[in-house]
Design an enzyme around this catalytic site. Structure first.
Site, short mmCIF file in Angstrom:
data_model
loop_
_atom_site.label_atom_id
_atom_site.label_comp_id
_atom_site.label_asym_id
_atom_site.label_seq_id
_atom_site.Cartn_x
_atom_site.Cartn_y
_atom_site.Cartn_z
N HIS A 1 7.28 -9.01 -8.62
CA HIS A 1 6.81 -10.39 -8.44
C HIS A 1 7.77 -11.45 -8.95
O HIS A 1 7.56 -12.64 -8.72
CB HIS A 1 5.43 -10.56 -9.09
CG HIS A 1 4.38 -9.73 -8.42
ND1 HIS A 1 4.01 -8.49 -8.86
CD2 HIS A 1 3.67 -9.97 -7.30
CE1 HIS A 1 3.09 -8.00 -8.05
NE2 HIS A 1 2.87 -8.87 -7.09
N HIS B 1 -0.20 -6.05 4.97
CA HIS B 1 -1.51 -5.41 4.87
C HIS B 1 -1.94 -4.87 6.23
O HIS B 1 -2.49 -3.78 6.35
CB HIS B 1 -2.57 -6.39 4.37
CG HIS B 1 -2.21 -7.05 3.07
ND1 HIS B 1 -2.02 -8.41 2.95
CD2 HIS B 1 -1.97 -6.53 1.83
CE1 HIS B 1 -1.70 -8.69 1.70
NE2 HIS B 1 -1.65 -7.58 1.01
N CYS C 1 9.16 -9.41 -13.87
CA CYS C 1 8.64 -8.30 -13.07
C CYS C 1 9.55 -8.10 -11.86
O CYS C 1 9.87 -9.06 -11.16
CB CYS C 1 7.22 -8.61 -12.60
SG CYS C 1 6.64 -7.50 -11.29
N HIS D 1 -1.62 -10.65 4.89
CA HIS D 1 -0.42 -10.91 5.70
C HIS D 1 -0.06 -9.66 6.48
O HIS D 1 -0.78 -8.66 6.45
CB HIS D 1 0.73 -11.44 4.83
CG HIS D 1 1.19 -10.49 3.76
ND1 HIS D 1 1.86 -9.33 4.04
CD2 HIS D 1 1.06 -10.54 2.41
CE1 HIS D 1 2.14 -8.69 2.91
NE2 HIS D 1 1.65 -9.42 1.90
N LYS E 1 3.16 -12.30 -0.33
CA LYS E 1 2.63 -13.65 -0.46
C LYS E 1 3.30 -14.38 -1.62
O LYS E 1 3.63 -15.55 -1.53
CB LYS E 1 1.11 -13.56 -0.69
CG LYS E 1 0.41 -14.88 -0.52
CD LYS E 1 0.25 -15.25 0.95
CE LYS E 1 -0.32 -16.65 1.09
NZ LYS E 1 -0.51 -17.02 2.49
N1 MSP Z 1 -5.15 -3.45 -4.87
C1 MSP Z 1 -3.99 -2.64 -4.92
C2 MSP Z 1 -4.24 -1.30 -4.27
C3 MSP Z 1 -5.35 -0.49 -4.83
S1 MSP Z 1 -5.58 1.00 -3.96
C4 MSP Z 1 -6.60 1.89 -4.90
C5 MSP Z 1 -2.86 -3.35 -4.20
N2 MSP Z 1 -3.21 -4.30 -3.32
S2 MSP Z 1 -2.18 -5.13 -2.44
O1 MSP Z 1 -2.98 -6.16 -1.80
O2 MSP Z 1 -1.08 -5.56 -3.19
O3 MSP Z 1 -1.74 -4.18 -1.30
C6 MSP Z 1 -0.63 -3.34 -1.42
C7 MSP Z 1 -0.51 -2.55 -0.15
O4 MSP Z 1 -0.46 -3.43 0.98
C8 MSP Z 1 0.77 -1.73 -0.05
O5 MSP Z 1 0.68 -0.48 -0.70
C9 MSP Z 1 0.85 -1.59 1.45
O6 MSP Z 1 -0.09 -0.66 1.89
C10 MSP Z 1 0.47 -2.97 1.93
N3 MSP Z 1 1.60 -3.89 1.94
C11 MSP Z 1 1.66 -5.10 1.31
N4 MSP Z 1 2.85 -5.68 1.61
C12 MSP Z 1 3.58 -4.88 2.40
C13 MSP Z 1 4.85 -4.95 3.00
N5 MSP Z 1 5.63 -6.00 2.88
N6 MSP Z 1 5.25 -3.89 3.72
C14 MSP Z 1 4.49 -2.77 3.87
N7 MSP Z 1 3.29 -2.68 3.33
C15 MSP Z 1 2.77 -3.72 2.61
O7 MSP Z 1 -1.72 -2.98 -4.42
#
Ligand code: MSP
Length: 509
Positions: free
Chosen positions: A146, A20, A143, A17, A298
């Site tokens: 989540h 990311h 959590c 989304h 998500k």
């Molecule tokens: N798989 C782990 C990370 C491992 S790194 C060794 C993880 N994955 S995640 O899919 O949840 O991605 C988290 C990351 O996605 C956040 O740290 C950020 O970089 C990005 N984001 C996900 N949602 C976000 C927002 N709503 N806003 C900003 N960044 C976001 O955690």
């Protein structure tokens, strides 16, 4: 100088989304900017495929973790491509090369006495893949991230002696004030460390989707240990027959959001110290993209689909909007309405129009040749040192600040057009020299701005630079006045055409 920038590797439990996309865009902006400065850049992104987040999602969907990982990893890779990300490699933690190296490093840590057998008893969030303390839970043992109800668990694990790194970590922080930025996050991580570190599980016995613990194959390596190591393992196999570790390790900057601060700012450096590997230069934490004041995620269902935005407005517009709307480092709300507004007022009207008007006037009044002219000293002074100032902002990972420095001058040039009214000068033969100077200043200002904005607006700036007949993309050439007049300009077309489609077409959730 070697410059190694990373994004988190994203979980493949669901499709990507906008959140990311945000981190990938930011990393790409830094990578492109550093390449413009002639640095030796390596930019890594990829997917995190093991552990409960993926295994449980697969179960819910009635498929296997591997199948789900294969399917969604493709989507994340496609997103990076659509964003125009210039990543040098896309790692998947299911790559056999990564898995083998994770096992090696963990074995090394074990051999040096930092891993022992123990029993974990406490809360665990399978979505975060994180062990939670009582104090971190919401009412109803949920959590905080989540919002799902958690269960207390008890299992025999292998433990990493994190507590042994209390002092070395405090030293790392004391000696390097920029190790974690911004400062609020540095303080947060440091106070977590100072609060006293306890050892952490580094394996899981209740599931099998992961890298087996080399000396105890009934267990798999805890997904966070496996995932963090991606930053290190990727360099060893990203290029066939070549090991890039010497050249790029340690990483210059890890970009993350604050949700995963503890892992990157506490556990990660301790792991590296345990493996006797050099620690990265910096962890840079940006804020959350919010929708209706909640973190876009998500699991909460409040997401914007980045593919849909790009389909409607293009990639540049998405990159620009996120960096402009949300001060990098802080949380900020995004919406399709806000997006639409900035697209029209700033990209289309301020930058796009400035470009098309300038080129149209050069065609009309000077037969398509940029006149040689002496721009006013005041304007020249405002552009003075722009590339250096922008670079300083980027070095502080202040991406929005860098963009703002450039945008102030985009507006300044628009104001300059209104003040000088070239269409009036064109009617007055005695003002020919002045018109030359105005048209030259506009072409030159646009050229310099397009160079410094190039990492943020890679497509539009290249089109404009091409139309201005400027091939050099390096920042060295981004000096106002460095390019003499006399060049012939080309056709440009609309950089940011009017969009008729409904703005909310991209919102899902
Ligand atoms: N798989 C782990 C990370 C491992 S790194 C060794 C993880 N994955 S995640 O899919 O949840 O991605 C988290 C990351 O996605 C956040 O740290 C950020 O970089 C990005 N984001 C996900 N949602 C976000 C927002 N709503 N806003 C900003 N960044 C976001 O955690």
């Amino acid at each position: 100088m070697a410059y190694y920038v990373t994004t988190p590797i994203y979980y493949v439990n669901a499709e990507p989304h906008l959140g990311h996309a945000y981190t990938t865009i930011a990393a790409d902006v830094l990578a492109r900017h550093m390449r413009q400065r002639g640095e030796d850049v390596f930019f890594l992104t990829g997917t995190d495929e093991h552990g409960e987040p993926v295994a449980q999602a697969a179960e819910r969907l009635g498929t296997t973790p591997r199948e789900l990982a294969d399917r969604n990893s493709v989507r994340f890779r496609a997103l990076a491509e659509r964003l125009g990300a210039t990543n040098d490699f896309f790692i998947r933690t299911s790559d056999p090369e990564h898995e083998a190296m994770v096992a090696d490093v963990v074995q090394r840590i074990h051999d040096s006495g930092h891993i022992y057998a123990g029993t974990y008893e406490g809360w665990y969030c399978p979505r975060c893949a994180d062990f939670k303390t009582e104090a971190e839970l919401l009412e109803g043992d949920r959590c905080a991230i989540h919002k799902i109800a958690l269960e207390k668990e008890k299992e025999d694990n292998w433990f990493f002696r994190l507590s042994a790194f209390q002092e070395p970590l405090e030293r790392l922080y004391a000696e390097n004030a920029q190790w974690v930025v911004p400062e609020t996050r540095y303080n947060e991580a440091l106070s977590f460390i100072k609060g006293g570190l306890t050892d952490v599980s580094m394996s899981r016995s209740s599931m099998s989707w992961g890298v087996p613990v080399p000396w105890d194959t009934r267990q798999v390596i805890y997904v966070w240990i496996d995932a963090l190591l991606n930053y290190y393992t990727a360099l060893s196999y990203a290029r066939e027959g070549e090991d890039l570790t010497e050249r790029f390790w340690p990483a210059t900057v890890h970009l993350i959001a604050k949700d995963i601060l503890k892992f990157h700012a506490v556990i990660w450096p301790a792991l590296l110290m345990a493996a006797e590997l050099p620690v990265p230069g910096r962890v840079c934490i940006h804020g959350y993209l919010l929708m209706d004041d909640e973190k876009m995620s998500k699991s909460l269902g409040n997401v914007i689909d980045p593919f849909a935005i790009i389909d409607l407005y293009g990639n540049d517009a998405l990159r620009f909007y996120l960096l402009r709307e949300v001060a990098f480092g802080s949380d900020g709300s995004v919406s399709t309405e806000g997006f639409e507004k900035r697209y029209t007022t700033e990209l289309a009207n301020e930058y796009g129009n400035l470009a098309s008007r300038t080129l149209a006037m050069i065609f009309k009044y000077r037969d398509g040749v940029v006149p040689a002219g002496e721009p006013p000293a005041a304007l020249r002074a405002e552009f003075e040192g722009l590339a250096t100032r922008v670079s300083e902002r980027f070095d502080l990972t202040d991406l929005s600040g860098a963009l703002d420095l450039a945008w102030v001058l985009v507006r300044r040039l628009n104001q300059y057009v209104s003040e000088e009214a070239p269409w009036k000068l064109a009617k007055d033969e005695s003002a020919a020299e002045r018109l030359d100077s105005v048209l030259y200043a506009l072409a030159e200002g646009l050229r310099v701005l397009s160079l410094v904005l190039h990492p943020i607006l890679p497509d539009a700036t290249v089109r404009l630079l091409d139309a201005l007949g400027h091939e050099d993309r390096s920042l060295d050439s981004a000096e106002f006045g460095a390019h003499a007049g006399g060049g012939r300009i080309g056709e440009l077309g609309q950089l940011f055409p009017r969009i008729e489609a409904p703005a909310d077409a991209a919102a899902t959730g």
